[in-house]
Enzyme design. Structure first.
Site, PDB file in Angstrom:
ATOM      1  N   SER A 415       1.270  -1.464   0.001  1.00 41.26           N
ATOM      2  CA  SER A 415       0.327  -0.477  -0.124  1.00 41.26           C
ATOM      3  C   SER A 415       0.804   0.622  -0.195  1.00 41.26           C
ATOM      4  O   SER A 415       2.273   1.371   0.727  1.00 41.26           O
ATOM      5  CB  SER A 415      -1.043   0.448   1.244  1.00 41.26           C
ATOM      6  OG  SER A 415      -2.034   0.684   1.126  1.00 41.26           O
ATOM      7  N   GLN A 493       1.990   6.621  -7.135  1.00 47.79           N
ATOM      8  CA  GLN A 493       0.758   7.501  -6.513  1.00 47.79           C
ATOM      9  C   GLN A 493       0.918   9.110  -6.588  1.00 47.79           C
ATOM     10  O   GLN A 493       1.533   9.652  -6.071  1.00 47.79           O
ATOM     11  CB  GLN A 493       0.595   7.079  -5.364  1.00 47.79           C
ATOM     12  CG  GLN A 493      -1.143   7.679  -4.544  1.00 47.79           C
ATOM     13  CD  GLN A 493      -1.092   7.393  -2.966  1.00 47.79           C
ATOM     14  OE1 GLN A 493      -0.612   7.566  -2.369  1.00 47.79           O
ATOM     15  NE2 GLN A 493      -2.593   7.151  -2.719  1.00 47.79           N
ATOM     16  N   TYR A 574      -7.553  15.116   1.419  1.00 48.49           N
ATOM     17  CA  TYR A 574      -6.574  16.202   0.797  1.00 48.49           C
ATOM     18  C   TYR A 574      -6.874  17.008  -0.174  1.00 48.49           C
ATOM     19  O   TYR A 574      -7.727  16.376  -0.139  1.00 48.49           O
ATOM     20  CB  TYR A 574      -5.072  14.952  -0.068  1.00 48.49           C
ATOM     21  CG  TYR A 574      -4.191  14.512   1.490  1.00 48.49           C
ATOM     22  CD1 TYR A 574      -3.388  15.296   2.586  1.00 48.49           C
ATOM     23  CD2 TYR A 574      -3.828  13.150   0.961  1.00 48.49           C
ATOM     24  CE1 TYR A 574      -2.567  14.573   2.775  1.00 48.49           C
ATOM     25  CE2 TYR A 574      -3.226  12.223   2.468  1.00 48.49           C
ATOM     26  CZ  TYR A 574      -2.828  13.551   2.889  1.00 48.49           C
ATOM     27  OH  TYR A 574      -1.765  12.868   4.195  1.00 48.49           O
TER      28      TYR A 574
HETATM   29  C1  LIG Z   1       3.669   5.282   7.463  1.00 50.90           C
HETATM   30  C2  LIG Z   1       2.483   5.492   6.661  1.00 50.90           C
HETATM   31  C3  LIG Z   1       2.517   6.273   5.266  1.00 50.90           C
HETATM   32  C4  LIG Z   1       1.293   6.577   4.740  1.00 50.90           C
HETATM   33  N1  LIG Z   1       1.150   7.231   3.677  1.00 50.90           N
HETATM   34  C5  LIG Z   1       0.391   6.680   2.552  1.00 50.90           C
HETATM   35  C6  LIG Z   1       0.360   7.878   1.398  1.00 50.90           C
HETATM   36  O1  LIG Z   1       1.306   8.313   1.418  1.00 50.90           O
HETATM   37  N2  LIG Z   1      -0.769   7.203   0.135  1.00 50.90           N
HETATM   38  C7  LIG Z   1      -1.588   7.007   0.683  1.00 50.90           C
HETATM   39  O2  LIG Z   1      -3.156   6.626   0.525  1.00 50.90           O
HETATM   40  N3  LIG Z   1      -1.903   5.520   1.635  1.00 50.90           N
HETATM   41  C8  LIG Z   1      -0.809   6.187   3.001  1.00 50.90           C
HETATM   42  N4  LIG Z   1      -1.209   5.508   4.273  1.00 50.90           N
HETATM   43  C9  LIG Z   1      -1.910   4.373   4.394  1.00 50.90           C
HETATM   44  C10 LIG Z   1      -1.187   3.899   3.865  1.00 50.90           C
HETATM   45  O3  LIG Z   1      -1.482   3.059   2.815  1.00 50.90           O
HETATM   46  C11 LIG Z   1      -3.043   2.216   4.531  1.00 50.90           C
HETATM   47  O4  LIG Z   1      -3.923   2.478   3.913  1.00 50.90           O
HETATM   48  C12 LIG Z   1      -3.305   2.530   5.363  1.00 50.90           C
HETATM   49  O5  LIG Z   1      -1.427   2.908   6.787  1.00 50.90           O
HETATM   50  C13 LIG Z   1      -3.858   1.548   6.186  1.00 50.90           C
HETATM   51  O6  LIG Z   1      -3.543  -0.441   6.178  1.00 50.90           O
HETATM   52  P1  LIG Z   1      -2.295  -1.000   7.326  1.00 50.90           P
HETATM   53  O7  LIG Z   1      -3.097  -1.616   8.192  1.00 50.90           O
HETATM   54  O8  LIG Z   1      -2.330  -2.348   6.539  1.00 50.90           O
HETATM   55  O9  LIG Z   1      -1.291   0.078   7.713  1.00 50.90           O
HETATM   56  C14 LIG Z   1       0.017   5.542   4.534  1.00 50.90           C
HETATM   57  C15 LIG Z   1       0.091   4.217   6.206  1.00 50.90           C
HETATM   58  C16 LIG Z   1       1.447   4.439   7.032  1.00 50.90           C
HETATM   59  C17 LIG Z   1       1.593   3.698   8.225  1.00 50.90           C
END
Ligand SMILES: Cc1cc2nc3c(=O)[nH]c(=O)nc-3n(C[C@H](O)[C@H](O)[C@H](O)COP(=O)(O)O)c2cc1C
Ligand SMILES: Cc1cc2nc3c(=O)[nH]c(=O)nc-3n(C[C@H](O)[C@H](O)[C@H](O)COP(=O)(O)OP(=O)(O)OC[C@H]3O[C@@H](n4cnc5c(N)ncnc54)[C@H](O)[C@@H]3O)c2cc1C
Length: 767
Positions: A415, A493, A574
């Site tokens: 992700s 992205q 955003y």
């Molecule tokens: C450190 C970090 C940075 C993130 N940066 C982005 C990002 O740049 N763009 C985005 O759409 N989501 C971002 N997210 C959200 C993740 O893509 C994801 O949707 C969210 O962490 C939930 O998934 P998980 O439970 O597997 O961590 C970020 C998450 C984390 C933990």
């Protein structure tokens, strides 16, 4: 103690028994309005665990109950002329009447005073002769309702209509039968509970019920109608009601989900269905009632425990159990309420979706229950994904997936995750190693972090960009490494921070403005992210044109850099998200107000990008499918329309995230907590989706994919600490057909061997 039990159902009787067992000196009166043999309903089902609890509490009644149980292992799902049978489910059932008779007899034996045909009053002042008054009078408890403001009673009337019937047809398997009529779908849940009796519950949506005219139909005619619709399952047996005193349509019910904040008030204590209910499709109401009774008797008789403390413990422990079960029951209830979504699934997937509906049963649970059946599902899934028959079963996560001309090796996605490690938007060696390692880790698709289309569009000074020549050359280096050293594809992205821009890097404080050097921010309207953030400038038409041209320039550079796919970030508050959610879009022009207006600018951006991005390459859009603010914000149902609007404009996949659009929102976290939105958008909107959010086990991923809840599964945080998550998952599932960098092959072989040995050891220890 002198105790009055209002209600002689399973809860009241079993509590009376449990009290007398612990102290024969208690005086317990049970008041039941019916006669001993009058009872609504037919059979009840239990699990083996419940029987163990009964045996531990009272072996005398437990063994009688156990010996009378009807056992069965199979579940049959009949739909569209096919029967899908799976086994190993291990249910036990008993007639409600028989269960009550056993409990009545045992209660008498222990000296409980049973008063039948005795209508109990609902005023606590009627009961001053007793130390305790137990409200065991079921879901419609009058005494609970009288004191509801002290007990915090919350009742939710669910939408579907059902009727609880019985039949002498003996079903060999727990049977779900779905029938399609011109008026809509109707279905039956049927199971045997006695040598010659089965429960037969007929359920349908209220709209179907209205169209079929049940509101004005007499009971006899309604039952005859059910008999004719389900005749092929009944083998000539009739359906029976044992609530023949009810007239007209009163036999049809809507399930009432009950929760109470407090389970006791003065000397009144709630027990069983009076305190909580669990939907019949999960079949645990009686189990909860009996287990409540055991716990309450235990705390009330524990030496040295004050009454208030005893009741606090009773409530705390039982409420936790109830909440867990109600959570599963809610999933199951909702599955039947939104059945329409799944009805065009192929029968095998429909059955899988049905079996996993409560989310208590997962892919690996199904393997334990019926390995052969699960392998049929896995072969079906792989064959469908590959477009040709597959003989070897393989985990769904390792099925390929195609988006336009892009072929993904598997369904695991890294992700997007901001790394806040760029300088002036330029990625560097950190990014090369970060993305390179995760690409080598086996995921089919790798997303970049939100890469910003302008310097002012960055969230933080550390965010990566795609607006300068040096950005293009560094991204080209990273994409080149990924393509040369792994089978993973890589998606860029693209986003603009809007009102959440000009803030510190993640680990210095999320969404906190910079100490110095802030740049001006813009958004749909002048709504700051928080009182500490800048007031954004509402965008003018000239701003919009500029942002569109920035996205188009970035998408062109992305193509030049060799990216396989591109995503528009329209989530998380955003810039584009600030237009979509009504919480932050307060515009009075054609870009605010209705959903169509709120989507206008994000769609202008998307269409311009799509036109500049090669037709052979796919695009996805990330959305926040729920603002977690109820009707004030975007709801999952509205998100289906958002998803549809983007796919109509040429998006190939909706990346379904949620929240982060309003600082005060209250998300409901839990494992796979956003997957229901991916499911809804996919199956109501008929759109390809990617699920994300607290998905971290191989079992989660396989269950989501096989149940058709999403097409791809993204994981963020698990990949931060374990870039090789997919390779590890392949080793754990003994899946060998995965692209592994040849340099790492030996490690993979050893890991697979060690994991297998551990599994064998665990199995031997268990045996
Ligand atoms: C450190 C970090 C940075 C993130 N940066 C982005 C990002 O740049 N763009 C985005 O759409 N989501 C971002 N997210 C959200 C993740 O893509 C994801 O949707 C969210 O962490 C939930 O998934 P998980 O439970 O597997 O961590 C970020 C998450 C984390 C933990
Ligand atoms: C369609 C359907 C299917 C179900 N299937 C299952 C299943 O498979 N497995 C399962 O475990 N559970 C099942 N249940 C749930 C189960 O019936 C209840 O959870 C269980 O009966 C709860 O027990 P209880 O003693 O708390 O309440 P009840 O069984 O409702 O008993 C309450 C008793 O109180 C009496 N009463 C009420 N008011 C008064 C009064 N004022 N004075 C005197 N007496 C009064 C009533 O007559 C009744 O006998 C099902 C429920 C439904 C609706």
């Amino acid at each position: 103690m002198r105790i009055a039990c209002i209600g002689g159902g399973p809860a009241g009787l079993y509590f009376a028994i449990s009290m007398k067992l612990r102290d024969a000196a208690h005086h317990v009166d049970v008041f039941e309005r019916n006669r001993p043999d009058d009872t609504f309903g037919w059979g009840v089902v239990f699990s083996d665990q419940t029987v163990e609890n009964l045996m531990a509490n009272d072996p005398a009644s437990g063994s009688v109950i156990r010996d009378e149980f009807a056992h069965w292992d199979d579940i049959d799902v009949h739909i569209r002329g096919q029967t899908i049978r799976s086994s190993g489910h291990g249910f036990i059932g008993i007639g409600r009447k028989r269960l009550l008779n056993i409990l009545q007899e045992r209660a008498r034996e222990l000296g409980v005073q049973l008063h039948f045909e005795s209508e109990a009053g609902s005023d606590l002042d009627d009961w001053t002769a007793y130390d305790l008054v137990i409200a065991a009078d079921g879901a419609n408890s009058r005494i609970r309702d009288r004191y509801q403001q002290h007990l915090g009673v919350d009742i939710q009337v669910r939408r579907n209509k059902f009727i609880w019937l019985g039949t002498h047809k003996v079903f060999g398997a727990f049977t779900f039968a779905f029938e399609h009529l011109p008026e809509g779908w109707v279905w039956a849940h049927a199971y045997r509970f006695d040598d010659d009796l089965s429960t037969f519950i007929v359920e349908m949506e209220p709209e179907t019920w209205d169209r079929l005219g049940f509101a004005d139909m007499e009971q006899k005619a309604a039952i005859a109608w059910c008999e004719s619709v389900f005749a092929k399952y009944l083998d000539g047996h009739s359906l029976m009601s044992n609530a023949s005193h009810l007239r007209g349509s009163a036999l049809w019910l809507n399930f009432r989900r009950i929760v109470c904040d407090r389970w006791f008030y003065r000397n009144l204590i709630l027990l069983g269905d009076a305190a909580h209910t669990a939907h019949f499709s999960i079949g645990s109401g009686t189990k909860l009632a009996l287990e409540d009774a055991i716990k309450l008797a235990e705390v009330l008789n524990r030496p040295g425990l004050a009454r208030e403390d005893a009741l606090q413990e009773y409530q705390a422990e039982r409420n936790l159990e109830v909440l867990k079960l109600q959570n599963s029951a809610r999933n199951s209830t909702e599955w039947f309420e939104t059945l329409e979504r799944y009805l065009d699934f192929e029968p095998i997937q429909f059955a899988y979706s049905l079996l996993t509906r409560s989310q208590r049963v997962s892919h690996e649970n199904l393997r334990l229950r019926d390995k052969a059946w699960l392998e049929v599902v896995e072969r079906w899934f792989q064959s469908k994904a590959r477009g040709s028959p597959v003989n070897e079963p393989a985990p769904p996560m390792f099925a390929p997936y195609r988006l336009r001309e892009l072929q993904l090796e598997n369904r695991i996605v890294v992700s997007p995750m901001a790394m806040y490690s760029a300088e002036d938007g330029t990625p560097n060696d950190f990014h090369l190693v970060h993305y390179g390692t995760r690409a080598q880790g086996g995921a089919g698709l790798l997303y970049t972090e939100m890469t910003c289309v302008s310097a002012d569009g960055r969230i933080t000074p550390g965010c990566a960009g795609m607006y300068a020549p040096e950005h293009l050359s560094e991204w080209t280096r990273i994409v080149g490494f990924v393509h040369a050293n792994s089978a993973a594809k890589i998606c860029l992205q693209l986003g603009h921070s809007g009102p959440k821009g000009s803030t510190k890097v993640g680990w210095e404080g999320y969404d906190v403005p910079l100490d110095s050097g802030n740049w001006p921010v813009m958004a749909a309207s002048d709504v700051p992210w928080s009182p500490n953030n800048q007031h954004p400038r509402p965008m003018t038409r000239a701003d919009m044109d500029e942002v569109i041209s920035q996205f188009v320039a970035a998408v062109r550079m992305g193509n030049e850099a060799g990216f396989d796919m591109c995503e528009l970030h329209a989530a998380h508050g955003y810039l584009l998200s600030s237009f979509i959610t009504p919480l932050t879009n307060k515009r009075a022009d054609e870009y605010g107000g209705s959903l169509e207006n709120r989507l206008r600018f994000p769609l202008e951006v998307f269409r311009a990008m799509r036109a500049a991005w090669p037709a052979a390459k796919p695009m996805s859009v990330r959305i926040s499918a729920n603002d977690w603010m109820g009707e004030l914000g975007v709801t999952p149902s509205e998100a289906v329309l958002v998803g549809r609007a983007f796919t109509d404009a040429g998006a190939d996949l909706i990346d379904v995230s949620a929240g982060q659009t309003w600082a005060e929102c209250t998300p409901v976290y839990g494992r796979m907590f956003q997957t229901p939105f991916a499911d809804q958008i996919r199956n109501e909107g008929k759109i390809a989706t990617m699920a994300v959010g607290n998905i971290y086990e191989t079992d989660h991923v396989n269950s989501i994919l096989a149940a058709g809840r999403a097409d791809l599964v993204a994981m963020a945080r698990p990949h931060l600490v374990d870039p090789m998550w997919t390779l590890r998952a392949a080793a754990a599932q003994e899946y060998r057909d995965i692209a592994i960098p040849p340099q790492y092959l030996a490690g993979m072989t050893q890991l697979a061997r060690n994991l297998k040995r551990e599994q064998e050891l665990a199995a031997a220890l268990k045996a």
